[in-house]
Design a protein around this motif. Sequence first.
Motif, mmCIF file in Angstrom:
data_model
loop_
_atom_site.group_PDB
_atom_site.id
_atom_site.type_symbol
_atom_site.label_atom_id
_atom_site.label_comp_id
_atom_site.label_asym_id
_atom_site.label_seq_id
_atom_site.Cartn_x
_atom_site.Cartn_y
_atom_site.Cartn_z
ATOM 1 N N UNK A 25 0.998 -1.125 -0.008
ATOM 2 C CA UNK A 25 -0.077 0.183 0.064
ATOM 3 C C UNK A 25 1.034 1.335 0.037
ATOM 4 N N UNK A 26 0.796 2.050 -0.991
ATOM 5 C CA UNK A 26 1.617 3.215 -1.291
ATOM 6 C C UNK A 26 0.933 4.493 -0.656
ATOM 7 N N UNK A 27 1.169 5.086 0.252
ATOM 8 C CA UNK A 27 0.561 6.288 0.843
ATOM 9 C C UNK A 27 1.662 7.645 0.506
ATOM 10 N N UNK A 28 1.185 8.530 1.108
ATOM 11 C CA UNK A 28 2.048 9.692 1.141
ATOM 12 C C UNK A 28 1.459 11.174 0.429
ATOM 13 N N UNK A 126 -5.222 -19.477 10.606
ATOM 14 C CA UNK A 126 -5.407 -20.744 10.529
ATOM 15 C C UNK A 126 -4.264 -21.360 9.334
ATOM 16 N N UNK A 127 -2.964 -21.410 9.697
ATOM 17 C CA UNK A 127 -1.829 -21.830 9.071
ATOM 18 C C UNK A 127 -1.676 -21.041 7.944
ATOM 19 N N UNK A 128 -2.107 -19.817 7.572
ATOM 20 C CA UNK A 128 -1.827 -19.275 6.581
ATOM 21 C C UNK A 128 -1.101 -17.740 6.905
ATOM 22 N N UNK A 129 -0.501 -17.209 5.933
ATOM 23 C CA UNK A 129 0.212 -15.998 6.458
ATOM 24 C C UNK A 129 0.147 -15.065 5.097
ATOM 25 N N UNK A 130 -0.184 -13.759 5.188
ATOM 26 C CA UNK A 130 -0.114 -12.730 4.381
ATOM 27 C C UNK A 130 0.553 -11.513 4.954
ATOM 28 N N UNK A 131 1.773 -11.082 4.079
ATOM 29 C CA UNK A 131 2.467 -9.973 4.287
ATOM 30 C C UNK A 131 1.739 -8.542 3.873
ATOM 31 N N UNK A 132 1.981 -7.412 4.586
ATOM 32 C CA UNK A 132 1.535 -6.302 4.349
ATOM 33 C C UNK A 132 2.695 -5.151 4.269
ATOM 34 N N UNK A 133 2.893 -4.303 3.543
ATOM 35 C CA UNK A 133 3.848 -3.108 3.219
ATOM 36 C C UNK A 133 3.065 -2.014 3.189
ATOM 37 N N UNK A 134 3.687 -0.806 4.249
ATOM 38 C CA UNK A 134 2.838 0.368 3.656
ATOM 39 C C UNK A 134 4.186 1.333 3.472
ATOM 40 N N UNK A 135 4.326 1.813 2.318
ATOM 41 C CA UNK A 135 5.105 2.592 1.931
ATOM 42 C C UNK A 135 4.934 4.187 1.661
#
Length: 745
Positions: A25-28, A126-135
């Motif tokens: 997610x690009x913000x600024x 539930x044994x699942x992972x998702x990454x999130x980046x805020x830029x």
Amino acid sequence: MLFCACSATKYVPEGDFLYKGTTVMVRGKEVSRGEQRVLSEELESILRPKPNREFLGIPLRLLIYNFWGTPGKEKGFGNWISKKAGEPPVLLSDVRPEFQRTLIVNRLENRGYFRSLLVSDSTLTAKKIKYHYEVDPGRQYLIDTVLYPVDSTVLSKAIRDISENTFLKKDYAFDLDLIKSERERINARLKEQGFYYFSPDHLLILADTTDEEYTVRLSIIMKPGTPLLAHEKFTIRNIYIYPQHAFADTVRVPDSTSSGELIVIDPENTFNPRMFDQVMAFRKGYVYNRTDHNRSLNRLIDLGVFKYVENKFIEVGGSRLDAYYYLTPFPKKSLRIELQGRNTSTNFAGAEINTSWQNRNAFRNGENVRLNVYGGTDVQISGINKGNNLYRFGAEISLNIPKFVTPFKVLTPAAFIPRTKFSIGFDKLNRVNSYILNSFRASYVYRWKENIRAEHELTVYAINYIQPARISAEYQERISDDPTLANAIQRQFTLGPGYNYNATNTMETRKHTYYYNGNIDLSGNIPGLLTGANYKDGETKKILKAEFSQYVKMDHDVRYYNNLGRGTSFAARIFGGVGLAYGNSQSLPFVKQYFAGGASGLRAFRARALGPGSFITDNIGEDVIVADQTADIKLEVNLEYRPKISGILNGAFFLDAGNIWLLRDDPERPGAAFSGAFLNDLAVGVGLGLRLDFSFFVLRGDLAFPLRKPWYPDKEKWVLNEIRFGKGEWRRENLVFNLAIGYPF
């Protein structure tokens, strides 16, 4: 949903997680919303690894892998299925977060964002992972100044002279891709000026971002150690052509035949040396340039005579090059036999055998003589009158000459060889229970390309004569009841010019591509003017005891393709055409009229069974001895979503709309004429399909049904309320299956 959720994590090891991907997610405040969206998509696209692919939110290939496979085992049918059609789970242990952060920062810096901030997070379920980046990229740096080499060398002066059209302009955003493009631009322009040994790698573009004004100063310099040859401008000394060469392993100059300034080494005198005069763009003393280099290669390949074309330039001192062309010809004569099979939506199945013999370089100037002979049959596999089969055979001989055959000289500066084609042919069609038609044809055609995207075809003159040889008593009886049946067996004599223009960029790798084909077809216009023919006054004229057709016809086919990524695309087509008969003709020849329906048109309607307008014949689908429904005007729109399913398997969801119309009222076909209310006559159908795409071959199956039937009363044309998938009678009357080769458009 519970089954999918459990199955997806079936083989995830204890302590590990199924990786579901990374969102960015690009913000600024320094970045516009549009740029934020573009940057987010771009940054997500570069991250690795990619999560398991999904279709409609379901990881189909992962489920196949988990269902059929057994970890630790290599053999067995189930494990073979899981490897071929499945996909192992992508795990958290496969992901390197620091590497992902480095990729994001590097890409932002390449786009001119040198002060970006990143914050990362993750979601566990539930044994699942998702990454999130805020830029927050910060403010983008802009180009302030571009400095070019200032020394007095020939190369530096040439670079300065071409700086006016630079991609690096003041106040443009700093972008590494733009810098790479500028190096390629300089290289391309220098290659046009004789700098054969120059390479974009010989240039350095240095960026200075030391000030605090968010600006960059760029300096273009020559890389230290650049070879001296890269600084020289070269001319052509000699041009050697080996038209019978198998392997370009040695450079020999034996006894040769010269054609002007070309040296042709052809001891057996297989080719006329003058043939190469129109092919080679280089001449002795020319300054080397890439355009002539590529043009010569393209023309040699485009001749269609040579299987392999090799080229090399050798430096011979004094800033001069010798050019060598090693050409491996195809076999002079060849024989090709093709066997085809097909199934049509009109309940016919058939086969055809086609034999083609050709003689390349027939008269030593690159001419191609081709003889085609074919025979085939279509057998009625269902319907009341199953015996009404089709048999056909024919032959054509053609002469293809790699130049314009004209009484005057025509310049051909394009990179492709123009062609002149003469052909003559004969066809015989035997519809067993109906009629036999004989067809004779001849044509004189020019074909040329102005570039790789655009092609022209000018038919100087074409003659086509169709004559009925036998008409059955049963068919004659039917004509008495339905006069439109006579159209299929009418004697037809067309003669006249035509022109076709084709433009497309579909061969390029782009997100948006297009295709356009425009055609104009004329017949009998000059004879009609000279003889004063007018069927309205009974003044119909004949040539060789046959009435000739007089008409003008024009149509346009426009297509658009949107590459949505990962093998999924959206395609759209609009086709419009109209033909006007006049003078010596009351209507267009039957073979020149438009029809609707079929595997590549309105797929919810059987071929030639729709229209014209709101008209419908009483016995469509019951009696196979029925005239094909044809008309003078056609309008068709097709929309198709083409998702990638797995491997070579693709899907399709489509909507087709359109119809055909007559220009003039026909008492025998009420509602068939075109009017201002033509939109009320549109037929609409939808469907879905599967495609097996082998790249060189596509097998397609489409299943469609109508949403709108134009022959229904005005307020009842939309038939959504009639849809009954569970009823056999509705399926028999409305579901249309089309099996075909290739995409519909």
